[in-house]
Design an enzyme around this catalytic site. Structure first.
Site: not given
Ligand code: 13P
Ligand code: ZN
Length: 276
Positions: A170, A116, A211, A142
């Site tokens: 808050e 990313e 995601h 995540h």
């Molecule tokens: P990376 O291991 O390449 O950082 O990817 C993890 C991820 O969350 C992709 O969105």
């Molecule tokens: Zn991710």
């Protein structure tokens, strides 16, 4: 100064581990980046490795020419960062055009910066400009409850912001600008980076449907605190929705206006719409 002993590296590692402990980083999920201050670059300069080859970022970030970043490695597990930081994270240098990077420290067992990287760097470029250089941290996690909500709430900024604000008093003080939301896209590339960076012009929080989340902030505490507050609010919303689809009572638009006055924040009227 030894790189692993510098304050910014310790802060980075602690933040990564805090996120892991909260369950936001299964496997290699999530990534983190920090834009070094000039004095930090200077203090570690003698310990950096000889420059290796320039590699493409996959995006153009002329606003970051010559900057140094501490970043997590692609495919590296957050749970291992605290145990073996030199294998999991890296310091990279950006070239004079803002199109290439090279690794100057870390990733001792091989590897590349997070997949990313285009989103991280495009977000940094926007935030460096709109905050006058104040923001230095971009964090992707995540976060379970925010992800869950992207299956049941309409994917728009107004609804997400308003529902999250209502769940904890808050919240409008911590993220008065609201949150931006992007519908599902393929991660790891330039297209999602461009979309996310557009949201970062306006918000410090960008939600990627199904995601996770991106947060931006001035330091590790503020950025982690922002992610934590948004995710906590999402958790309350998930719990509330699991009990009943309807609220018996909630914080009303006028309550938010009163709060804004006392806490000296400005809350855009766009989020204070009347509900049916
Ligand atoms: P990376 O291991 O390449 O950082 O990817 C993890 C991820 O969350 C992709 O969105
Ligand atoms: Zn991710």
């Amino acid at each position: 100064m030894r790189i692993l002993e510098s304050k910014f590296v310790k802060g980075f590692i602690k933040m990564a581990d805090d996120g892991y402990q909260l369950g936001w980083h299964e496997r290699n999920g999530g990534n983190l980046s920090y834009r070094l201050k000039p004095d930090e670059v200077q203090s570690i300069q003698p310990r950096l490795n000889c420059p290796g080859e320039w590699l493409e970022i996959g995006a153009e970030v002329p606003g970051l020419a010559g900057e140094y970043f501490l970043v997590t490695g692609s495919g590296k597990y957050f749970r291992n960062i605290i145990v073996d930081p030199e294998a999991c994270i890296a310091i990279i240098e950006i070239d004079e055009k803002g199109v290439n990077y090279r690794i100057r420290w870390g990733l001792v067992e091989g590897g590349t910066p997070t997949s990313e990287l285009p989103t991280h760097l495009m977000n940094h470029e926007v935030k460096k400009r709109v905050t006058n250089g104040e923001h230095r941290v971009i964090y992707h996690a995540h976060t379970t409850n925010i992800i869950a909500l992207t299956f049941v709430l309409p994917l728009n900024d107004e609804v997400f912001t308003r529902e999250l604000w209502e769940m904890a008093t808050e919240c409008p003080v911590v993220f008065p600008g609201g949150v931006g939301v992007i519908g599902w896209m393929v991660p790891g590339g330039r297209a999602i980076a461009i979309k996310t960076a557009q949201l970062m012009e306006k918000y410090d929080v960008a939600i990627w449907a199904h995601h996770g989340m991106f947060c931006s902030g001035a330091d590790f505490d503020l950025t982690f605190g922002l992610m934590h507050t948004v995710e906590k609010s999402a958790e309350i919303l998930v719990k509330m929705l699991s009990m009943s689809p309807h609220k018996l009572q909630t914080i009303q638009p006028q309550n938010f206006r009163d709060l804004a006055k006392d806490f000296k924040v400005s809350l855009p009227e766009q989020f204070l719409y009347e509900k049916e």
